[in-house]
Design a protein around this motif. Structure first.
Motif, short mmCIF file in Angstrom:
data_model
loop_
_atom_site.label_atom_id
_atom_site.label_comp_id
_atom_site.label_asym_id
_atom_site.label_seq_id
_atom_site.Cartn_x
_atom_site.Cartn_y
_atom_site.Cartn_z
N VAL A 227 0.85 -1.19 0.00
CA VAL A 227 0.00 0.00 0.00
C VAL A 227 0.89 1.24 0.00
O VAL A 227 1.69 1.44 0.90
CB VAL A 227 -0.96 0.00 1.21
N ARG A 228 0.74 2.06 -1.04
CA ARG A 228 1.46 3.33 -1.11
C ARG A 228 0.74 4.40 -0.31
O ARG A 228 1.36 5.27 0.28
CB ARG A 228 1.57 3.81 -2.56
N ARG A 229 -0.60 4.35 -0.38
CA ARG A 229 -1.38 5.39 0.29
C ARG A 229 -2.85 4.98 0.33
O ARG A 229 -3.37 4.39 -0.60
CB ARG A 229 -1.25 6.69 -0.49
N ILE A 230 -3.49 5.33 1.43
CA ILE A 230 -4.95 5.29 1.48
C ILE A 230 -5.37 6.60 0.83
O ILE A 230 -5.04 7.68 1.31
CB ILE A 230 -5.48 5.17 2.92
N VAL A 231 -6.09 6.51 -0.28
CA VAL A 231 -6.40 7.69 -1.08
C VAL A 231 -7.69 8.36 -0.61
O VAL A 231 -7.74 9.57 -0.40
CB VAL A 231 -6.51 7.32 -2.57
N LYS A 232 -8.75 7.57 -0.46
CA LYS A 232 -10.07 8.14 -0.19
C LYS A 232 -10.91 7.19 0.65
O LYS A 232 -10.90 5.98 0.43
CB LYS A 232 -10.78 8.40 -1.53
N VAL A 233 -11.62 7.76 1.59
CA VAL A 233 -12.57 7.03 2.42
C VAL A 233 -13.92 7.72 2.28
O VAL A 233 -14.00 8.96 2.34
CB VAL A 233 -12.12 7.04 3.90
N HIS B 173 -5.74 10.55 4.25
CA HIS B 173 -6.57 10.38 3.07
C HIS B 173 -7.60 11.49 2.92
O HIS B 173 -7.93 12.17 3.88
CB HIS B 173 -7.30 9.03 3.14
N ALA B 174 -8.10 11.62 1.71
CA ALA B 174 -9.27 12.45 1.48
C ALA B 174 -10.48 11.69 2.00
O ALA B 174 -10.45 10.46 2.08
CB ALA B 174 -9.42 12.74 -0.02
N ILE C 293 -18.65 1.91 5.12
CA ILE C 293 -17.48 2.64 4.64
C ILE C 293 -16.90 1.94 3.42
O ILE C 293 -16.79 0.71 3.40
CB ILE C 293 -16.40 2.78 5.74
N GLU C 294 -16.50 2.74 2.43
CA GLU C 294 -15.75 2.22 1.28
C GLU C 294 -14.42 2.94 1.22
O GLU C 294 -14.23 3.99 1.84
CB GLU C 294 -16.54 2.38 -0.02
N LEU C 295 -13.48 2.36 0.47
CA LEU C 295 -12.11 2.83 0.48
C LEU C 295 -11.46 2.71 -0.89
O LEU C 295 -11.77 1.76 -1.62
CB LEU C 295 -11.33 2.01 1.52
N VAL C 296 -10.58 3.65 -1.21
CA VAL C 296 -9.73 3.58 -2.38
C VAL C 296 -8.29 3.67 -1.91
O VAL C 296 -7.94 4.54 -1.10
CB VAL C 296 -10.02 4.74 -3.38
N ALA C 297 -7.45 2.75 -2.40
CA ALA C 297 -6.03 2.75 -2.02
C ALA C 297 -5.16 2.71 -3.27
O ALA C 297 -5.54 2.09 -4.28
CB ALA C 297 -5.72 1.55 -1.13
N GLU C 298 -4.00 3.33 -3.18
CA GLU C 298 -2.98 3.23 -4.22
C GLU C 298 -1.98 2.19 -3.76
O GLU C 298 -1.54 2.20 -2.60
CB GLU C 298 -2.28 4.56 -4.42
N VAL C 299 -1.62 1.29 -4.66
CA VAL C 299 -0.72 0.17 -4.31
C VAL C 299 0.38 0.02 -5.35
O VAL C 299 0.28 0.52 -6.47
CB VAL C 299 -1.50 -1.15 -4.16
#
Length: 151
Positions: A86-92, A126-127, A144-150
């Motif tokens: 995981v590079r970053r949790i982008v959006k929640v 994250h945003a 809750i939903e999530l978008v992550a950069e990997v």
């Protein structure tokens, strides 16, 4: 410290991916982004039901959001194989089942956001959006939903 060590320090065991309750998949990866479907709050294996501002307090909602974050981490691990990727949790995005006069959806959602920060450090920032809604599937208190950069 590795992600696995942080989870162990926090006394967190990641659950397996839950079977979808309808016509969708738990996650979709496109390029370096992983989109996780909404996860509802569960308590003792069953939907954590109730409405914030009526049956549940902000602190109870925050605990529910933290529990969802743990489930999301389990799904994210299944999606990428290793949370170190995981590079970053982008959006929640958080949906809070709440009364019309309840205005602390952002505080409820902190239960998830704070855990992502504890686990991933700066990569967990994250945003975010937090909405009050009239109802969530199965009567759950939070989804809750999530978008992550990997990698």
């Amino acid at each position: 410290m590795t992600i696995a060590q942080k989870l162990q320090e926090l006394n967190i065991t990641l659950p397996p991916v839950a079977t979808p309750a309808a016509a969708y998949v738990p996650f979709v990866r496109t390029g370096n982004l992983v989109f996780l479907s909404g996860h509802i709050a569960r308590k003792e294996g069953k939907p954590w039901v109730g409405q914030l501002g009526r049956e549940l307090s902000t602190e109870e909602g925050k605990a529910a959001a933290r529990a969802i974050a743990i489930d999301l981490l389990g799904t994210l691990q299944a999606a990428v194989g290793d949370l170190e990727k995981v590079r970053r949790i982008v959006k929640v995005m958080s949906l809070v089942n709440s009364t019309p006069d309840f205005t602390e959806q952002h505080l409820v959602t902190n239960g998830a956001s704070e855990l992502f920060g504890q686990v991933f450090g700066d990569k967990g920032a994250h945003a975010r959006s937090a909405f009050g809604v009239a109802q969530i599937p199965l009567g759950a208190c939070v989804e809750i939903e999530l978008v992550a950069e990997v990698d």
